[in-house]
Design a protein around this motif. Structure first.
Motif, PDB file in Angstrom:
ATOM      1  N   GLU A  33      -2.837   8.669  -4.756  1.00 42.07           N
ATOM      2  CA  GLU A  33      -3.206   7.461  -5.353  1.00 42.07           C
ATOM      3  C   GLU A  33      -2.384   6.201  -4.885  1.00 42.07           C
ATOM      4  O   GLU A  33      -1.087   6.106  -4.853  1.00 42.07           O
ATOM      5  N   VAL A  34      -2.841   5.079  -4.555  1.00 46.04           N
ATOM      6  CA  VAL A  34      -1.948   3.907  -4.223  1.00 46.04           C
ATOM      7  C   VAL A  34      -2.106   2.874  -5.463  1.00 46.04           C
ATOM      8  O   VAL A  34      -3.001   2.704  -6.278  1.00 46.04           O
ATOM      9  N   ALA A  35      -0.879   2.378  -5.735  1.00 45.81           N
ATOM     10  CA  ALA A  35      -0.767   1.608  -7.114  1.00 45.81           C
ATOM     11  C   ALA A  35       0.553   0.601  -6.719  1.00 45.81           C
ATOM     12  O   ALA A  35       1.138   0.547  -5.807  1.00 45.81           O
ATOM     13  N   SER A  61       0.748  -1.237  -0.026  1.00 48.53           N
ATOM     14  CA  SER A  61       0.121   0.207  -0.083  1.00 48.53           C
ATOM     15  C   SER A  61       0.770   1.228  -0.139  1.00 48.53           C
ATOM     16  O   SER A  61       0.709   1.866   0.911  1.00 48.53           O
ATOM     17  N   ARG A 101      -1.754   1.588 -13.101  1.00 46.94           N
ATOM     18  CA  ARG A 101      -2.974   2.719 -12.771  1.00 46.94           C
ATOM     19  C   ARG A 101      -3.474   2.486 -11.589  1.00 46.94           C
ATOM     20  O   ARG A 101      -3.004   1.464 -10.912  1.00 46.94           O
ATOM     21  N   PRO A 102      -3.801   3.525 -10.628  1.00 44.24           N
ATOM     22  CA  PRO A 102      -4.350   3.447  -9.407  1.00 44.24           C
ATOM     23  C   PRO A 102      -5.108   2.344  -9.281  1.00 44.24           C
ATOM     24  O   PRO A 102      -6.149   1.974  -9.890  1.00 44.24           O
ATOM     25  N   TYR A 130      -6.680   2.489  -5.713  1.00 44.33           N
ATOM     26  CA  TYR A 130      -7.770   3.236  -4.703  1.00 44.33           C
ATOM     27  C   TYR A 130      -6.847   4.586  -4.407  1.00 44.33           C
ATOM     28  O   TYR A 130      -5.505   4.568  -4.815  1.00 44.33           O
ATOM     29  N   ARG A 131      -7.659   5.245  -3.893  1.00 39.20           N
ATOM     30  CA  ARG A 131      -7.172   6.644  -3.263  1.00 39.20           C
ATOM     31  C   ARG A 131      -6.993   6.713  -1.726  1.00 39.20           C
ATOM     32  O   ARG A 131      -7.891   5.924  -0.902  1.00 39.20           O
ATOM     33  N   LEU A 162       1.852   4.944  -1.564  1.00 40.76           N
ATOM     34  CA  LEU A 162       1.466   6.078  -2.554  1.00 40.76           C
ATOM     35  C   LEU A 162       2.517   6.227  -3.733  1.00 40.76           C
ATOM     36  O   LEU A 162       3.458   6.194  -3.519  1.00 40.76           O
ATOM     37  N   ALA A 163       1.810   6.477  -4.868  1.00 38.29           N
ATOM     38  CA  ALA A 163       2.556   6.797  -6.079  1.00 38.29           C
ATOM     39  C   ALA A 163       3.018   8.042  -5.988  1.00 38.29           C
ATOM     40  O   ALA A 163       2.568   8.922  -6.976  1.00 38.29           O
TER      41      ALA A 163
END
Length: 243
Positions: free
Chosen positions: A201-203, A87, A102-103, A105-106, A89-90
Motif C-alpha cells: 500500500e502506498v500512503a 510514492s 490510510r492507503p 492505492y496499491r 510503500l508503507a
C-alpha cells in the motif's frame, strides 16, 4: 535538474487558514509521471497535483520542499517536513519511523529485462534500482549486483548505455520507461511483480509529531476520492487506474 533537487521552498497558495503556519510538504522533483518539472519549468505530476488538492481540502497554505527519494523518510521522521506526498510503500520498517495515512492505492513492482525475473535466487544480472526505493531494499537484501541511481530520470540513460541488464522499478514510474521508444528498440520486456517486499500500500507519510495532521489528511483523502478529484488527477497523468 540537480539544481531543482536542492532544498528549496515553493509556495502553493494561501488557502483560507489565514495566520496558520504553512504546512511543509516533501515531494520528489524527478520521477515522471508522479512528479517532475514540465517544459515551462513548473513542478507537476500526479503526486504534486494531489498534494495541491490536499492542501486546498485542508484549507491551509502549503509549501513544497524538494528531496531526493532516499532522504524523504528521514526528513519526515525528524519533523523537517510535516508530510510527504511521494510514492512510498508503507512498509513495517518505515512505519517504525513515521506515521502513514490510510492507503492511496496499491502498488506493484516492474522487472525490466530480456531475462526472466530471478526471484529469490542470486542474480547474475547487473540491475538498476533507485536509491531509497523498496526495490533497492529488496535487491540489496538478495545480494544482487546493482547500479544504484539517485533518480528515476537516470533509468533510461543507464539502460541505453549497456551498463545494466535489468531494472527493478515501482509501477508508477516504470510506465515512462516502458513507453519510451529507446526501451522498445532494445527488445526488453516487462513483468509485473507483487511478491512481498515489492508490492504493498502506498500512503502519505506524516511526521510522528503530527498525529492530528494524519487524521486531517485522512479526511482530505476521503473527500478527494468521494468528489472524483483523485480519479481526475489519476486520468491526467497515468494510463491505468490506481486501485
Amino acid at each position: 535538474m540537480r539544481l531543482l533537487l536542492c532544498f528549496c521552498w515553493i509556495c502553493l497558495g494561501l488557502g483560507s487558514a489565514q495566520g496558520a503556519e504553512p504546512l511543509r510538504v516533501a515531494v520528489v522533483g524527478n520521477a515522471a509521471p508522479m512528479s517532475f518539472v514540465d517544459e515551462r519549468g513548473r513542478l507537476t505530476g500526479f503526486n504534486v497535483e494531489l498534494a495541491r488538492e490536499l492542501c486546498d481540502a485542508l484549507e491551509q497554505a502549503c509549501e513544497f520542499k524538494l528531496h531526493d527519494l532516499n532522504k524523504v523518510i528521514a526528513a519526515v521522521a525528524s519533523d523537517q517536513v510535516d508530510f510527504a506526498v511521494v510514492s512510498l510503500l508503507a512498509t513495517p520498517e518505515r512505519r517504525k519511523q513515521v506515521l502513514f495515512t490510510r492507503p492511496l492505492y496499491r502498488s506493484l513492482s516492474v522487472w525490466l529485462s530480456s531475462q526472466p525475473f530471478p526471484g529469490a535466487t542470486a542474480s547474475s544480472l547487473t540491475t538498476a534500482v533507485v536509491r531509497g526505493s523498496a526495490q533497492h531494499a529488496y535487491a540489496s537484501a538478495k545480494g544482487w549486483r546493482l547500479v544504484v541511481l539517485d533518480t528515476h530520470a537516470e533509468v533510461l540513460e543507464v539502460i541505453g548505455s549497456g551498463a545494466v541488464q535489468a531494472a527493478l522499478l515501482p509501477m508508477s514510474t516504470a510506465i515512462n520507461v516502458i513507453g519510451d521508444k529507446r526501451f522498445a528498440a532494445m527488445g526488453w520486456h516487462y513483468t509485473l511483480n507483487g511478491e512481498q517486499g515489492l508490492s504493498g500500500e502506498v500512503a502519505i507519510s506524516v511526521s510522528p509529531k503530527k498525529a492530528a495532521l494524519q487524521e486531517r489528511l485522512n479526511g482530505a483523502i476521503d473527500k478527494l476520492k468521494r468528489n472524483g478529484r483523485f480519479d481526475q488527477i489519476n486520468t491526467q497523468f497515468l494510463p491505468f487506474k490506481l486501485q
